[in-house]
Write a protein that holds these residues in place. Structure first.
Motif, PDB file in Angstrom:
ATOM      1  N   ALA A 115      17.393  -3.422  -6.567  1.00  0.00           N
ATOM      2  CA  ALA A 115      17.915  -4.849  -6.422  1.00  0.00           C
ATOM      3  C   ALA A 115      17.844  -5.551  -7.583  1.00  0.00           C
ATOM      4  O   ALA A 115      18.860  -5.545  -8.153  1.00  0.00           O
ATOM      5  N   ASN A 116      17.094  -6.518  -7.864  1.00  0.00           N
ATOM      6  CA  ASN A 116      16.979  -7.169  -9.192  1.00  0.00           C
ATOM      7  C   ASN A 116      16.398  -6.764 -10.649  1.00  0.00           C
ATOM      8  O   ASN A 116      16.253  -7.202 -11.370  1.00  0.00           O
ATOM      9  N   MET A 117      16.186  -5.405 -10.537  1.00  0.00           N
ATOM     10  CA  MET A 117      15.394  -4.805 -11.812  1.00  0.00           C
ATOM     11  C   MET A 117      16.335  -3.493 -11.961  1.00  0.00           C
ATOM     12  O   MET A 117      16.887  -3.015 -11.198  1.00  0.00           O
ATOM     13  N   VAL A 118      16.084  -3.263 -13.465  1.00  0.00           N
ATOM     14  CA  VAL A 118      16.722  -2.457 -14.164  1.00  0.00           C
ATOM     15  C   VAL A 118      15.471  -1.553 -14.757  1.00  0.00           C
ATOM     16  O   VAL A 118      14.911  -2.036 -15.657  1.00  0.00           O
ATOM     17  N   ILE A 119      15.574  -0.268 -14.659  1.00  0.00           N
ATOM     18  CA  ILE A 119      14.642   0.749 -15.567  1.00  0.00           C
ATOM     19  C   ILE A 119      15.588   1.407 -16.572  1.00  0.00           C
ATOM     20  O   ILE A 119      16.507   1.925 -16.307  1.00  0.00           O
ATOM     21  N   VAL A 120      15.125   0.914 -17.786  1.00  0.00           N
ATOM     22  CA  VAL A 120      15.912   1.498 -18.931  1.00  0.00           C
ATOM     23  C   VAL A 120      14.978   2.319 -19.682  1.00  0.00           C
ATOM     24  O   VAL A 120      13.866   2.120 -19.846  1.00  0.00           O
ATOM     25  N   ILE A 152      11.491   0.058 -20.423  1.00  0.00           N
ATOM     26  CA  ILE A 152      11.926  -1.082 -20.469  1.00  0.00           C
ATOM     27  C   ILE A 152      12.389  -1.403 -18.834  1.00  0.00           C
ATOM     28  O   ILE A 152      13.128  -0.908 -18.244  1.00  0.00           O
ATOM     29  N   LEU A 153      11.431  -2.501 -18.394  1.00  0.00           N
ATOM     30  CA  LEU A 153      11.894  -3.053 -17.050  1.00  0.00           C
ATOM     31  C   LEU A 153      12.585  -4.561 -17.203  1.00  0.00           C
ATOM     32  O   LEU A 153      12.011  -5.260 -18.059  1.00  0.00           O
ATOM     33  N   VAL A 154      13.867  -4.667 -16.929  1.00  0.00           N
ATOM     34  CA  VAL A 154      14.645  -5.645 -17.001  1.00  0.00           C
ATOM     35  C   VAL A 154      14.824  -6.208 -15.895  1.00  0.00           C
ATOM     36  O   VAL A 154      15.312  -5.717 -14.894  1.00  0.00           O
ATOM     37  N   ILE A 155      14.486  -7.490 -15.726  1.00  0.00           N
ATOM     38  CA  ILE A 155      14.728  -8.271 -14.559  1.00  0.00           C
ATOM     39  C   ILE A 155      15.773  -9.176 -14.352  1.00  0.00           C
ATOM     40  O   ILE A 155      15.947 -10.214 -15.450  1.00  0.00           O
ATOM     41  N   SER A 156      16.616  -9.312 -13.611  1.00  0.00           N
ATOM     42  CA  SER A 156      17.771 -10.006 -13.318  1.00  0.00           C
ATOM     43  C   SER A 156      17.333 -11.240 -12.528  1.00  0.00           C
ATOM     44  O   SER A 156      16.649 -11.433 -11.573  1.00  0.00           O
ATOM     45  N   GLY A 161      21.197  -8.311  -8.623  1.00  0.00           N
ATOM     46  CA  GLY A 161      21.983  -8.241  -9.748  1.00  0.00           C
ATOM     47  C   GLY A 161      21.632  -7.120 -10.867  1.00  0.00           C
ATOM     48  O   GLY A 161      22.154  -7.002 -11.692  1.00  0.00           O
ATOM     49  N   GLY A 162      20.778  -6.291 -10.206  1.00  0.00           N
ATOM     50  CA  GLY A 162      20.430  -5.029 -10.837  1.00  0.00           C
ATOM     51  C   GLY A 162      21.601  -4.219 -11.280  1.00  0.00           C
ATOM     52  O   GLY A 162      21.560  -3.621 -12.720  1.00  0.00           O
TER      53      GLY A 162
END
Length: 177
Positions: A115-120, A152-156, A161-162
């Motif tokens: 969804a709108n999250m990316v796990i880096v 890292i949790l990056v939130i779009s 937009g993930g």
């Protein structure tokens, strides 16, 4: 230690921290002894205990460079600032500077979206440095980051937009257009 190197006025901790930040930003510093010599050349005499405490307070850590050596780095503050991104672009290459690109190339292991999250994922101990570089880019498509030790949790901002964000981060790490 003095502000003018002449021995009359004590240097404040803030001034000493600024000199340390400048030295670490301009040089690949591999040891506290090397840093003490650089500071001494600019008129700042500091004990090893004080220097160690200052590095800890500044959040400095050692990271491995491309050639395998360890150098002190600071988490996104002082000296080199990242360029500000255009607010409506998903092109992280335009939003980045050499620092973000270098950190992404060296530290980004994987990026997966939902969804709108990316796990880096990063190597252990490196997540905060990459997250700080992302945060200081002021990339409008990113709402924020939360960093642990190696994740890292990056939130779009975009609810879906993930995937695009994960792809942009991976392209940056691989130096692909």
């Amino acid at each position: 230690m003095t502000a003018d190197g002449a021995g009359s006025t004590p240097m404040t901790k803030a001034a000493r921290h600024a000199r340390i930040t400048e030295a670490l930003t301009r040089n690949d510093v591999r040891s506290q002894g090397e840093l003490a010599r650089l500071l001494g050349d600019s008129g700042v005499q500091v004990t090893q205990a004080t220097l160690s405490r200052d590095l800890d307070e500044l959040g400095a850590v050692k990271l491995r460079t491309v050639d395998g050596s360890l150098v002190y780095v600071l988490p996104g503050e002082g000296g080199e600032r990242l360029q500000r991104a255009r607010p409506d672009t998903l092109d992280l290459a335009q939003a980045s500077s050499a620092r973000l690109t270098r950190l992404a190339e060296d530290l980004l292991v994987s990026a997966e979206a939902s969804a709108n999250m990316v796990i880096v994922r990063t190597p252990p101990g490196a997540a905060q440095f990459l997250a700080s570089a992302i945060d200081h880019t002021d990339f409008h498509a990113i709402l924020g980051t939360i960093a642990g030790d190696d994740t890292i949790l990056v939130i779009s901002r975009d609810p879906q937009g993930g995937e695009d964000l994960a792809s942009a981060l991976l392209r940056l790490a691989d130096r692909r257009p």
